[in-house]
Design an enzyme around this catalytic site. Structure first.
Site, PDB file in Angstrom:
ATOM      1  N   TYR A  51     -15.873   9.816 -21.859  1.00 33.79           N
ATOM      2  CA  TYR A  51     -14.521   9.850 -21.312  1.00 33.79           C
ATOM      3  C   TYR A  51     -13.768   8.560 -21.634  1.00 33.79           C
ATOM      4  O   TYR A  51     -14.272   7.448 -21.434  1.00 33.79           O
ATOM      5  CB  TYR A  51     -14.550  10.047 -19.791  1.00 33.79           C
ATOM      6  N   HIS A  81       1.852   5.309 -19.950  1.00 36.48           N
ATOM      7  CA  HIS A  81       1.581   5.055 -18.537  1.00 36.48           C
ATOM      8  C   HIS A  81       2.464   3.950 -17.944  1.00 36.48           C
ATOM      9  O   HIS A  81       2.415   3.717 -16.740  1.00 36.48           O
ATOM     10  CB  HIS A  81       0.108   4.684 -18.347  1.00 36.48           C
ATOM     11  N   ASN A 193      -7.393   0.758 -15.569  1.00 31.42           N
ATOM     12  CA  ASN A 193      -8.139   1.578 -14.622  1.00 31.42           C
ATOM     13  C   ASN A 193      -8.812   0.679 -13.589  1.00 31.42           C
ATOM     14  O   ASN A 193      -9.992   0.364 -13.688  1.00 31.42           O
ATOM     15  CB  ASN A 193      -9.187   2.412 -15.377  1.00 31.42           C
ATOM     16  N   TYR A 276       1.751  -9.970  30.817  1.00 32.25           N
ATOM     17  CA  TYR A 276       0.741  -9.689  29.789  1.00 32.25           C
ATOM     18  C   TYR A 276       0.949 -10.499  28.513  1.00 32.25           C
ATOM     19  O   TYR A 276      -0.008 -10.916  27.868  1.00 32.25           O
ATOM     20  CB  TYR A 276       0.753  -8.204  29.429  1.00 32.25           C
ATOM     21  N   ARG A 279      -0.626 -13.832  29.615  1.00 34.67           N
ATOM     22  CA  ARG A 279      -1.989 -13.772  30.132  1.00 34.67           C
ATOM     23  C   ARG A 279      -2.966 -13.144  29.137  1.00 34.67           C
ATOM     24  O   ARG A 279      -4.143 -13.507  29.076  1.00 34.67           O
ATOM     25  CB  ARG A 279      -1.986 -12.969  31.441  1.00 34.67           C
ATOM     26  N   PHE A 325     -12.445   3.338  -9.277  1.00 37.59           N
ATOM     27  CA  PHE A 325     -11.020   3.013  -9.349  1.00 37.59           C
ATOM     28  C   PHE A 325     -10.245   3.480  -8.115  1.00 37.59           C
ATOM     29  O   PHE A 325      -9.080   3.149  -7.950  1.00 37.59           O
ATOM     30  CB  PHE A 325     -10.390   3.694 -10.577  1.00 37.59           C
ATOM     31  N   GLU A 411      -6.742  14.986 -10.625  1.00 35.72           N
ATOM     32  CA  GLU A 411      -6.804  13.830  -9.730  1.00 35.72           C
ATOM     33  C   GLU A 411      -6.116  14.242  -8.435  1.00 35.72           C
ATOM     34  O   GLU A 411      -4.935  13.980  -8.210  1.00 35.72           O
ATOM     35  CB  GLU A 411      -6.147  12.634 -10.418  1.00 35.72           C
TER      36      GLU A 411
END
Length: 505
Positions: A51, A81, A193, A276, A279, A325, A411
Site C-alpha cells: 500500500y 492533497h 500520513n 465555592y 473555598r 495515523f 476511511e
C-alpha cells in the site's frame, strides 16, 4: 538537540518551536533510516504489492502502480492533497510540526531516504517555514491536507516564510541554500500520513496550559486575600481525606502563597466559610491539573510515536498496514484540555464578579474605583471575562464525538483531532486573558486594602503585576492592560523567580 525518535519532551518542542533551538539526527537514527530505505528499494525491485508504495491511496488501494509511475504517484499525492483552507498556522506551530514529523521519521520505520530527512532538518534550522492553512484535516489518515502544504515546500513548490517574508516555496529554499527534493516511492505518503499537526498544536497549548495552571493558583490566592478568605479550607487534613494528587498540590500552593498574610482570616473571624469560587479552589484547580497531567502524558507518547502507514519493519522483512495515523488519542486529549481550561476561566470569572460587586466584595468600592458613577472602573472588565467564558463554553463542545466518512467510505471513521486541538488552543488563550483580568482586579482590590499585609507569595504576585501595569486611579482603556498581563504570564520563565521564594508546584 539530537533527535532519536523516542526521547522528545514537551519542553524540547518549545525549545525548537518557540526558541529556535537547532536540531540534528543521531547516528543510530541515520543508520536505521538507511536500512529501511534499502528494504523499500528491494520491495520495488521485487515488484511487491505494498500500500502506498506500489498501489494508489485510500479507495485506490487496490490499484497497482508500476515502478515507472511511483515517482509521479508521490508528487501527485502531495499536489492533490494540498487542500487546506483558512489562515496560516503560526510560525511556532509550523516549526513544531516540522520537528515532530522529523522525529517520527527518524525512527526508520517509514522507508524514506536519509536525504529527505536532512532537507527537513536544514529547513528547520534555517527557519524556512511552510505556509500551512489551519483548516482541512479530518484527523485520520493523518493530517493529510496541512502536511501536504508542508511537503510542497520540500519539493520546491507551495509557499513559505523566510526572513519574515512570505514567498514561493522554491524562492525560500533557494535563498536559504537548500536544494528541493524530488520525491521517490513511499516518500510523499510518509510525509503526510501522521498526526503531527494536531500534536504540534496540542503540545504548545498544553505547555502554555501547564504554565497557566500555576498562575491560576497565584492569582486565586491574591483574590483570596483581597476578599479576606478563610484559611481553614486549605488545611492539609481536609485534603488527605480526598487524596487526589493535584488537589493536595493546589492546597499546598495556596498555603505557601499566603504564608504570613495579615488579610486572610480564620474560620469564624469574618465568616464561617467562603463561596465555592474561593473555598473550592483546591478541588477545581486540582481537577484541571490532574487532567493536564494526563494530557501531557498522552502528548509525550504521541510525539515519540510512528504514525505512518504502512510501517516498514526492515529487520523483520515485514510491511504492516495499520491505523497508527488515527488521531483518536490526541482528539480525546484535546477535548479534555478544552474542558479543563474552560473551568479555570469559569471559576476565575466568578472570582472577578465577587471582586467588583459591592454586595460581595467585603466593603471594597463598587467596581474597584473611587468616584463610582463618574468612573466605571472594572465594570466592563467583568463583561469581557464573561464573554470569553461564554465563548469557551461553545468551543469546549467535543470535536471527537463527530465523524464523517471519506474516500468513498474506505476511511469511514475519523477523529477530528486537529479541530479539537485548534479549539483547545483558543480556549487556553482565552483563559490567559480571563485570569489576567482577575489579576488586575485582585491587585486593584489590594490597593484599597494594604499591599504590606499580603503573604510572601501573594506579595510577589502583586508586585509583579504592578511592575507591568499601574493602579487604575481614573478610567482608561483596559484592553492594553489585559494584553500586557496576559503576555507577561505567557513567559514560562517568570514564575521561576517565585519558585525560588516559595515551594510552588
Amino acid at each position: 538537540m539530537k533527535l532519536d525518535g523516542v526521547s522528545l519532551t514537551l519542553r524540547d518542542v518549545i525549545k525548537v518551536a518557540r526558541h529556535k533551538c537547532q536540531v540534528e539526527l543521531t547516528e543510530a537514527s541515520k543508520a536505521q533510516v538507511i536500512r529501511s530505505r534499502d528494504y523499500v528499494n528491494k520491495l520495488l525491485q521485487d515488484k511487491k504489492v505494498v500500500y502506498g508504495l506500489t498501489t494508489g491511496f485510500g479507495k485506490f488501494s487496490d490499484t497497482y502502480i508500476s515502478n515507472d509511475d511511483t515517482k509521479a504517484l508521490q508528487v501527485n499525492l502531495i499536489r492533490s492533497h494540498a487542500c487546506g483552507v483558512g489562515a496560516p498556522l503560526s510560525e511556532e506551530v509550523v516549526r513544531a510540526i516540522m520537528l515532530l514529523r522529523l522525529n517520527a521519521l527518524s525512527r526508520g520505520n517509514s522507508g524514506i531516504r536519509l536525504e529527505l530527512l536532512e532537507t527537513i532538518t536544514a529547513m528547520l534550522n534555517q527557519n524556512v517555514i511552510p505556509v500551512i492553512p489551519e483548516k482541512g484535516s479530518l484527523g485520520a489518515s493523518g493530517d493529510l491536507a496541512p502536511l501536504s502544504h508542508f511537503a510542497l515546500v520540500i519539493m520546491g513548490e507551495g509557499e513559505a516564510y523566510y526572513e519574515g517574508k512570505r514567498m514561493g516555496g522554491l524562492e525560500a529554499m533557494t535563498l536559504a541554500g537548500i536544494k528541493p527534493i524530488a520525491l521517490e516511492a513511499k516518500e510523499g505518503l510518509a510525509l503526510i500520513n501522521g498526526t503531527q499537526v494536531m500534536t504540534a498544536i496540542g503540545s504548545i497549548a498544553c505547555w502554555d496550559a501547564l504554565n497557566l495552571s500555576k498562575w491560576a493558583d497565584c492569582i486565586g490566592a491574591l483574590t483570596y486575600e483581597a476578599l479576606l478568605g478563610v484559611r481553614d479550607a486549605f488545611d492539609p487534613e481536609t485534603h488527605e481525606l480526598r487524596p487526589h494528587k493535584y488537589q493536595q498540590v493546589v492546597a499546598n500552593n495556596l498555603i505557601q502563597l499566603t504564608q504570613g498574610s495579615k488579610l486572610i482570616t480564620r474560620q469564624g473571624e469574618v465568616r464561617v466559610q467562603d463561596a465555592y469560587s474561593l473555598r473550592c479552589l483546591p478541588q477545581v484547580h486540582g481537577a484541571s491539573r490532574d487532567a493536564l497531567a494526563y494530557i501531557a502524558e498522552k502528548l509525550e507518547i504521541e510525539i515519540n510515536s510512528v504514525t505512518d502507514n504502512p510501517i516498514i519493519f526492515a529487520d523483520k522483512d515485514r510491511v504492516i498496514s495499520g491505523g497508527n495515523f488515527h488521531g483518536q488519542p490526541i482528539a480525546l486529549s484535546m477535548d479534555f484540555m478544552s474542558i479543563a481550561m474552560s473551568e479555570y476561566a469559569n471559576i476565575s470569572e466568578r472570582r472577578v464578579e465577587r471582586l467588583v460587586n459591592p454586595q460581595l466584595n467585603e466593603k471594597l468600592p463598587a467596581f474597584l474605583v473611587k468616584d463610582g458613577g463618574v468612573q466605571s472602573g472594572f465594570m466592563i472588565a467583568q463583561y469581557a471575562a464573561a464573554a470569553l467564558v461564554s465563548e469557551n463554553k461553545s468551543l469546549a463542545h467535543p470535536a471527537s464525538v463527530d465523524s464523517i466518512p471519506s474516500s468513498a467510505n474506505q476511511e469511514d471513521h475519523v477523529s477530528m483531532g486537529t479541530i479539537g486541538a485548534r479549539k483547545a488552543a483558543q480556549i487556553v488563550d482565552n483563559a490567559y486573558h480571563v485570569l489576567a483580568i482577575e489579576l488586575l482586579c485582585a491587585a486593584q482590590a489590594i490597593d484599597f486594602r494594604d499591599p504590606s499585609l499580603l503573604g510572601i507569595g501573594t506579595s510577589w504576585v502583586y508586585n509583579r503585576c504592578r511592575q507591568h501595569v499601574a493602579q487604575v486611579t481614573e478610567d482608561r482603556v483596559l484592553s492594553t492592560d489585559f494584553a500586557t498581563i496576559a503576555n507577561m504570564m505567557k513567559d514560562s520563565n517568570v514564575l521561576n523567580e517565585l519558585s525560588s521564594i516559595i515551594n510552588l508546584q
